[in-house]
Write an enzyme that holds these catalytic residues in place. Structure first.
Site, short mmCIF file in Angstrom:
data_model
loop_
_atom_site.label_atom_id
_atom_site.label_comp_id
_atom_site.label_asym_id
_atom_site.label_seq_id
_atom_site.Cartn_x
_atom_site.Cartn_y
_atom_site.Cartn_z
N ASP A 1 0.81 -1.23 0.00
CA ASP A 1 0.00 0.00 0.00
C ASP A 1 0.84 1.27 0.00
OD1 ASP A 1 -2.59 1.12 -0.18
OD2 ASP A 1 -2.58 1.61 1.96
N ASP B 1 -4.07 -4.82 -4.73
CA ASP B 1 -3.28 -3.65 -5.15
C ASP B 1 -1.83 -3.95 -5.53
OD1 ASP B 1 -5.48 -2.08 -4.70
OD2 ASP B 1 -4.74 -1.18 -2.85
N ASP C 1 -11.67 1.63 6.10
CA ASP C 1 -10.63 1.72 5.08
C ASP C 1 -9.38 2.42 5.60
OD1 ASP C 1 -12.09 0.53 2.93
OD2 ASP C 1 -13.23 2.38 2.73
#
Length: 339
Positions: free
Chosen positions: A125, A163, A314
């Site tokens: 991330d 991701d 989130d």
């Protein structure tokens, strides 16, 4: 703008969940009996439509019990809409074998398949809300080995590294880590894919970030040809219609691979207000999407899944707690908007 962010790893609660599993807290013989109840009366969905395991002691189920105890029956019924659906179990960094074993054993006992999410790639991330991951490549390989040992021959569906490929393509992950990341993903697919009853879907971004052709070749470099397929819209909000369109465009560029769609929070589509760089993070006014099923009516769409656990944050934005932490107010809002 990184429209795919917000995977929301839940390592802190995954450890606790696995501990409960290994302690045998779910009860019942679970031999395919849909009327068995545990915890707050949460049952398994009919296996013919949805083969995935419902965790009867997850955060949503605990919230149902808390609301019922407090006499807040209306809120309890709203959260039950989340608690009664199978959601992804995000494997934490510390005890992958124990957690994977616990979740898959509980699922097998209920005659269901475990849905696991692996989110521990190094430099995860890009250091944002869900930053972290394994210390290095060797640590990641050891972690994957632990997951594989924990799964064994029990049925499992794995969504691999939300991701991870996208953040190579969009430049968020520094260039010096790209080669290693492709190697680690390819190795993970090979290790998990060799298991007898495990399916692996490599994350492939979402309908809103860019064109499918920009990620097709990187997915191949990451070993998608050896995977069972790919996953789209993980932890995001793009509609199922848009996700199917994106998935089919991408499938045509990676050998016709099938895909799964995260429909957990896409009932109202993506949020378009506020700061564009954080429209993905705890957006208001969202709703639960289609309930999990393998009966999608489309031969290229293997399943609608709730990969992200609705009600878990989130990240620390818009008043939310840390990524992956349970946020009952947000869960209620999702359920209410789904009427």
């Amino acid at each position: 703008m990184y429209a795919s962010r917000g995977a929301g790893v839940r390592a802190s609660v995954a450890v606790a969940g696995a501990t409960l599993l290994l302690a045998g807290c779910f009860g019942g013989d679970g031999e395919g009996e849909d009327d068995k109840t545990t915890g707050s009366g949460i049952t398994q969905q009919p296996s013919g439509t949805d083969p995935f395991w419902v965790n009867p002691d997850g955060n949503a189920a605990a919230q149902v019990a808390a609301y019922e105890k407090a006499g807040k029956d209306e809120n309890a019924e709203l959260i039950r809409r989340i608690a009664e659906q199978p959601t992804g179990e995000w494997i934490g960094p510390e005890n992958p074998e124990r957690e994977a074993k616990g979740f898959t054993e509980a699922a097998k006992k209920a005659d269901r398949d475990a849905l696991l999410v692996l989110y521990n790639i190094p430099h995860r991330d890009c250091g944002q809300y869900s930053g972290g991951g394994a210390a290095d490549g060797d640590a990641y390989r050891a972690w994957i080995d632990g997951v594989a040992r924990g799964i064994g021959d029990r049925p499992a569906t794995v969504v691999l590294e939300p991701d991870a490929v996208l953040h190579v393509v969009d430049g968020c992950t520094p260039g010096e880590f790209h080669g290693e990341r492709y190697d680690l993903l390819k190795g993970a697919i090979e290790r998990l894919g060799a298991l007898k009853n495990t399916k692996v879907y490599l994350d492939a971004g979402n309908a809103g970030w860019s064109e499918a052709d920009k990620i097709a070749e990187p997915l191949k470099w990451a070993g998608v040809d050896k995977a069972d397929g790919f996953a789209v819209n993980v932890s995001n909000f793009y509609t199922t219609e848009d996700s199917v369109r994106y998935g089919k465009q991408l499938s045509g560029k990676v050998g016709g691979k099938p895909f799964v769609i995260d429909t957990s929070r896409n009932g109202n589509g993506p949020y378009t207000g506020g700061d564009k760089d954080e429209q993905w993070c705890n957006p208001p006014g969202r709703a639960l999407g289609e309930t999990p099923t393998t009966k999608t009516g489309d031969p290229l769409v293997d399943a609608y899944l709730w990969v992200k656990r609705p009600g878990e944050s989130d990240g620390e934005c818009k008043g939310g707690p840390k990524a992956g932490e349970w946020w009952p107010e947000y869960a209620l809002a999702l359920a209410k908007a789904s009427d």
